[in-house]
Design an enzyme around this catalytic site. Sequence first.
Site, short mmCIF file in Angstrom:
data_model
loop_
_atom_site.label_atom_id
_atom_site.label_comp_id
_atom_site.label_asym_id
_atom_site.label_seq_id
_atom_site.Cartn_x
_atom_site.Cartn_y
_atom_site.Cartn_z
N ARG A 6 -8.47 -27.08 -16.30
CA ARG A 6 -9.26 -27.63 -15.20
C ARG A 6 -8.83 -27.01 -13.87
O ARG A 6 -9.51 -26.17 -13.32
CB ARG A 6 -9.14 -29.16 -15.17
CG ARG A 6 -10.27 -29.85 -14.39
CD ARG A 6 -10.05 -29.87 -12.89
NE ARG A 6 -8.87 -30.61 -12.47
CZ ARG A 6 -8.43 -30.65 -11.21
NH1 ARG A 6 -9.07 -29.97 -10.25
NH2 ARG A 6 -7.33 -31.32 -10.89
N GLU A 136 -6.95 -37.66 -3.66
CA GLU A 136 -7.05 -36.32 -3.09
C GLU A 136 -6.50 -36.28 -1.67
O GLU A 136 -6.73 -37.17 -0.87
CB GLU A 136 -8.52 -35.87 -3.09
CG GLU A 136 -8.70 -34.41 -2.66
CD GLU A 136 -10.15 -33.99 -2.60
OE1 GLU A 136 -10.39 -32.77 -2.58
OE2 GLU A 136 -11.03 -34.86 -2.57
#
Length: 499
Positions: A6, A136
């Site tokens: 990923r 994030e």
Amino acid sequence: MDTTLRDGEQTSGVSFSAAEKLTIAQLLLEELNVDRIEIASARVSEGEFQGVKGIMAWAEEKGYTNRIEVLTFVDNGLSLDWMTKTGARVQNLLTKGSINHLTHQLKKTPEQHFSDIAKTISLAQEKGIATNVYLEDWSNGMRNSPEYVFQFIDFLSTQTIKRILLPDTLGVLIPSLTFDFISQIKSRYPQLHFDFHAHNDYDLSVANVMEALKAGVDGIHLTINGMGERAGNAPLESTVAVINDYLPEIHINVKETALFSVSKLIETFTGYRIPANKPIVGDNVFTQTAGIHADGDNKNNLYFNDLLPERFGRKRKYALGKTSGKANIEKNLQELGLQLNPEDLKLVTQRIIELGDKKQTVTKEDLPYIISDVLDSQTYQDKITVVSYLLSHSKGMRPSTTLCLDMQGEVIEEHAQGDGQFDAFMNALTKIYKSKKLALPTLIDYAVRIPPGSSSDALCETIITWFYNDKEFKTRGLDSDQTVAAIIATQKMLNVITN
């Protein structure tokens, strides 16, 4: 958790096919034995969908479904629908871990964002999908808006999730900050599971991972060869070695012996070259170049450390070049089962140093050719020397050579053309010998060899068979340039017929 498939695939210019993703997933879980793998981002492409579907079909048969994770988004359930169709059962939900990202990218309040996340987690539960949550830009959140980060984790502590994933998204952390931030979070939320996801923008990713572990983090994210966006992620191979050697209280299941082979396969699939000096998996990492190091290894392994190559399915090498000493050469001779007397060893050492000045390294496979060249050169005395030459080969023009030859003190120069550079050289040489009313042997065979497995800059051994006075004889030349090797062999021929 390994995220090569990923985050690693976000390396510029890298894209895995569905078949490659399945092969890599199998290697990561069965050969390397990592605990979990993150294999894709939801809704990216049809190819990504097919790749995840193929991996999940295999994982279902093996009982690995809970070890495979997919990055998802807060998108009103679209990512979850995509996951359901692929068979994936664990989502890593991407959320905003800093007030800066939340305010300027989503343009929402914390409460609005938390409400959207809660709905996504609830919907995942209904679909039988487990949830981990990425914060994030968490590292910048801790630097610039820690109160928001703690507010966010307070909210997540009320949700049905497995792990909270703390990424250094922009690679801004240094070790002391990593330890401080993780310590604050672990002391405040000891009951929650936290993963640390490091990036390598300051070349500090492994150091940051080590500090996160010392601070009590529960999981770490790594990639093979440190692949990833910008400067990449923390490399799995280096991190595993450091943990095993310096944090013995932490037990990990990764098989060190498989690291190198998996690393090389990833290199092949991606075309993303591993730097020669990259720790653990680089070509030069277990290669001693300086002669003093090889000598020390012969004397109680003075230059060994805990990073023994055998741990990673590799072998120690002793490079041959201009810094080589006799000890380096003897180590390579031992591997080849060869032995030289002291005088011949001295001559071979000198020849390797000369070649090393022209070619960065000389390989073990080159060694028999060098020995042959050196021993062959001892059979005669040089009375004729090729002083210099100019070889010219241009498109649309015949190759030509200007040759300067020293014949027992007399220097003669001649120019000629030919069908190739060596043919032009021989024509110039023939002119010189005809001017002296001397005959040259007839060239009856010309063979070029390079050591098996060598690259384009390998040493060439040119073997020329000559016919002279009713007898055949051979001379050899050795150089990284094929034509130069042939000229060396020819100079030997001139001295054989003169002696």
